[in-house]
Every structure is written in structure tokens, then in C-alpha cells.
Motif scaffolding. Sequence first.
Motif, PDB file in Angstrom:
ATOM      1  N   GLU A 136      18.603  12.111  20.680  1.00  0.00           N
ATOM      2  CA  GLU A 136      20.439  11.753  20.704  1.00  0.00           C
ATOM      3  C   GLU A 136      20.543  10.824  21.498  1.00  0.00           C
ATOM      4  O   GLU A 136      21.598  10.058  21.123  1.00  0.00           O
ATOM      5  N   SER A 137      19.643  10.521  22.582  1.00  0.00           N
ATOM      6  CA  SER A 137      20.112   9.421  23.534  1.00  0.00           C
ATOM      7  C   SER A 137      19.129   8.091  23.408  1.00  0.00           C
ATOM      8  O   SER A 137      19.578   7.213  24.327  1.00  0.00           O
ATOM      9  N   PHE A 138      18.369   8.209  22.303  1.00  0.00           N
ATOM     10  CA  PHE A 138      17.430   7.097  22.196  1.00  0.00           C
ATOM     11  C   PHE A 138      18.244   5.921  21.591  1.00  0.00           C
ATOM     12  O   PHE A 138      17.945   6.067  20.157  1.00  0.00           O
ATOM     13  N   LYS A 139      18.904   5.135  22.024  1.00  0.00           N
ATOM     14  CA  LYS A 139      19.560   4.175  21.359  1.00  0.00           C
ATOM     15  C   LYS A 139      19.202   2.695  22.201  1.00  0.00           C
ATOM     16  O   LYS A 139      19.344   2.868  23.248  1.00  0.00           O
ATOM     17  N   ARG A 140      18.604   1.833  21.642  1.00  0.00           N
ATOM     18  CA  ARG A 140      17.993   0.829  22.405  1.00  0.00           C
ATOM     19  C   ARG A 140      18.029  -0.562  21.506  1.00  0.00           C
ATOM     20  O   ARG A 140      18.175  -0.618  20.485  1.00  0.00           O
ATOM     21  N   VAL A 141      18.141  -1.751  22.337  1.00  0.00           N
ATOM     22  CA  VAL A 141      17.792  -2.970  22.142  1.00  0.00           C
ATOM     23  C   VAL A 141      16.705  -3.601  22.313  1.00  0.00           C
ATOM     24  O   VAL A 141      16.484  -3.455  23.751  1.00  0.00           O
ATOM     25  N   PHE A 142      15.627  -3.874  21.601  1.00  0.00           N
ATOM     26  CA  PHE A 142      14.561  -4.444  22.008  1.00  0.00           C
ATOM     27  C   PHE A 142      14.459  -5.697  21.647  1.00  0.00           C
ATOM     28  O   PHE A 142      14.493  -6.438  20.512  1.00  0.00           O
ATOM     29  N   ILE A 143      14.358  -6.877  22.764  1.00  0.00           N
ATOM     30  CA  ILE A 143      14.318  -8.162  22.473  1.00  0.00           C
ATOM     31  C   ILE A 143      12.699  -8.752  23.244  1.00  0.00           C
ATOM     32  O   ILE A 143      12.401  -8.189  24.010  1.00  0.00           O
ATOM     33  N   ASN A 144      12.241  -9.476  22.305  1.00  0.00           N
ATOM     34  CA  ASN A 144      10.774 -10.180  22.758  1.00  0.00           C
ATOM     35  C   ASN A 144       9.770  -8.970  23.318  1.00  0.00           C
ATOM     36  O   ASN A 144       9.055  -8.934  24.193  1.00  0.00           O
ATOM     37  N   PRO A 145       9.547  -7.904  22.597  1.00  0.00           N
ATOM     38  CA  PRO A 145       8.867  -6.631  22.963  1.00  0.00           C
ATOM     39  C   PRO A 145       7.132  -6.842  22.620  1.00  0.00           C
ATOM     40  O   PRO A 145       7.140  -7.814  22.022  1.00  0.00           O
ATOM     41  N   GLU A 146       6.594  -6.206  23.785  1.00  0.00           N
ATOM     42  CA  GLU A 146       5.329  -6.135  23.496  1.00  0.00           C
ATOM     43  C   GLU A 146       4.720  -4.790  23.659  1.00  0.00           C
ATOM     44  O   GLU A 146       4.955  -4.333  24.745  1.00  0.00           O
ATOM     45  N   ILE A 147       4.048  -4.197  22.791  1.00  0.00           N
ATOM     46  CA  ILE A 147       3.544  -2.965  23.070  1.00  0.00           C
ATOM     47  C   ILE A 147       2.138  -3.182  23.698  1.00  0.00           C
ATOM     48  O   ILE A 147       1.197  -3.878  23.174  1.00  0.00           O
ATOM     49  N   VAL A 148       1.942  -2.872  24.969  1.00  0.00           N
ATOM     50  CA  VAL A 148       0.705  -3.086  25.723  1.00  0.00           C
ATOM     51  C   VAL A 148      -0.307  -2.061  25.669  1.00  0.00           C
ATOM     52  O   VAL A 148      -1.494  -2.145  26.281  1.00  0.00           O
ATOM     53  N   GLU A 149       0.037  -0.690  25.372  1.00  0.00           N
ATOM     54  CA  GLU A 149      -0.956   0.497  25.252  1.00  0.00           C
ATOM     55  C   GLU A 149      -0.404   1.162  24.274  1.00  0.00           C
ATOM     56  O   GLU A 149       0.679   1.449  23.919  1.00  0.00           O
ATOM     57  N   GLU A 150      -1.592   1.879  23.645  1.00  0.00           N
ATOM     58  CA  GLU A 150      -1.358   2.918  22.510  1.00  0.00           C
ATOM     59  C   GLU A 150      -2.397   4.092  22.765  1.00  0.00           C
ATOM     60  O   GLU A 150      -3.514   3.632  23.201  1.00  0.00           O
ATOM     61  N   HIS A 151      -1.973   5.332  22.858  1.00  0.00           N
ATOM     62  CA  HIS A 151      -2.941   6.495  23.249  1.00  0.00           C
ATOM     63  C   HIS A 151      -2.834   7.505  22.379  1.00  0.00           C
ATOM     64  O   HIS A 151      -1.611   7.792  21.672  1.00  0.00           O
TER      65      HIS A 151
END
Length: 196
Positions: A80-95
Amino acid sequence: MILPIVAYGSPVLKKKAKEISNDYPELDQLIEDMFETMYNANGVGLAAPQIGLSIRLFVIDAKPFAQDENLSEEEVKELESFKRVFINPEIVEEHGIDWDFNEGCLSIPDVHEDIFRKPEIKINYVDENFVEKTEVLNGLPARVVQHEYDHIEGILFTDRISNLKKRLIKSRLTNITKGKIDVGYKMKYPLAKKMR
């Protein structure tokens, strides 16, 4: 302002998007328009390439996922609270061990497929005020971010399905490209005569 969403087959959806700086023209208005466009289409995420802009920007509001009665109270609150703006994102890890979930996409209406993704990611990005952020995300928030992140990398969820499944939905994808589909929001179709 509600913007048209570009459909499957549009070249912009297959390009790796470019980073932007904080002087990007009318960025606040663009972000507002992207949220409005996403809500109008009943989406939970929208990436800039989906409105024809090859820039590293996407917006997410995961609140609709909070309606699932199988979720814990904590998961509901998080969504319900997960509202975001992502600019120039980089996923650095995945698990974690890949898990499947039925995904869809506003650029590929009426097509849904089970997609395997990692359950946890770490992502660096800047928000709408160009404040640097690092977040570790799990479960559905991680999945929605990975789906939108794929968009700015020029990857569609249909690129992640087997060749057999691709063959099975080929005619549906062709119809989307030609605009031979009814959706409840404005779209630009690469092979249609006009926008609908």
C-alpha cells in the motif's frame, strides 16, 4: 495529462534507455503525467519507453497488489505504501531462488505469462528530487521493479518466455502491433493506420 502508451513492436521498447540529469525539461510534469497515464490504464508500473521516451525513468505504485487476501498484514502495508519514482536506476544485486508469477504489461495488453525472477534485489537510483537512494526489495515490490527495469534495458517480459510459448502467442502479438485489439486506454500501435 494522460499519454498514449506505445504498443508491442514499437522500436523504442527494444532500445536501452539513456540516463538523464536533474535539468531534464519539465521532469516534474512528465512524472505526474506518467502516474496519471498508469492509473488510467489500471497499471502498477510504467516506464518512460512505454510512452515513447528512451530515458531511464519509471514509476511504480504497487497498491493494487495489496488487495490479495493471501498476503500478510505486513505485506499489505508494504504494498500500500510502495509508490516510487526511479531515475537512472541500477540493480546491483539479485538473490534467492527464482520464483514465477503471472505478469502482464500495458504495452502488451491481454497477454499474461508466468515469468521467473529473483525474489530479492538491491537497487541504486535517484528519486524525483535527485536524492540518491539504495533499497533492498523483496517479493512483489522487487518483481515490479525488475519488470520496469527490464523496460529501460530494452527487454519485454515476452523476451523471458520459452520459444514454444512465443510461437503460441505470436498471432496475438501481431494483432497488438497492428492495433487489432480493444483496450480501455490510449495506445500508439506501430503498424496501425491511426492511434486508438
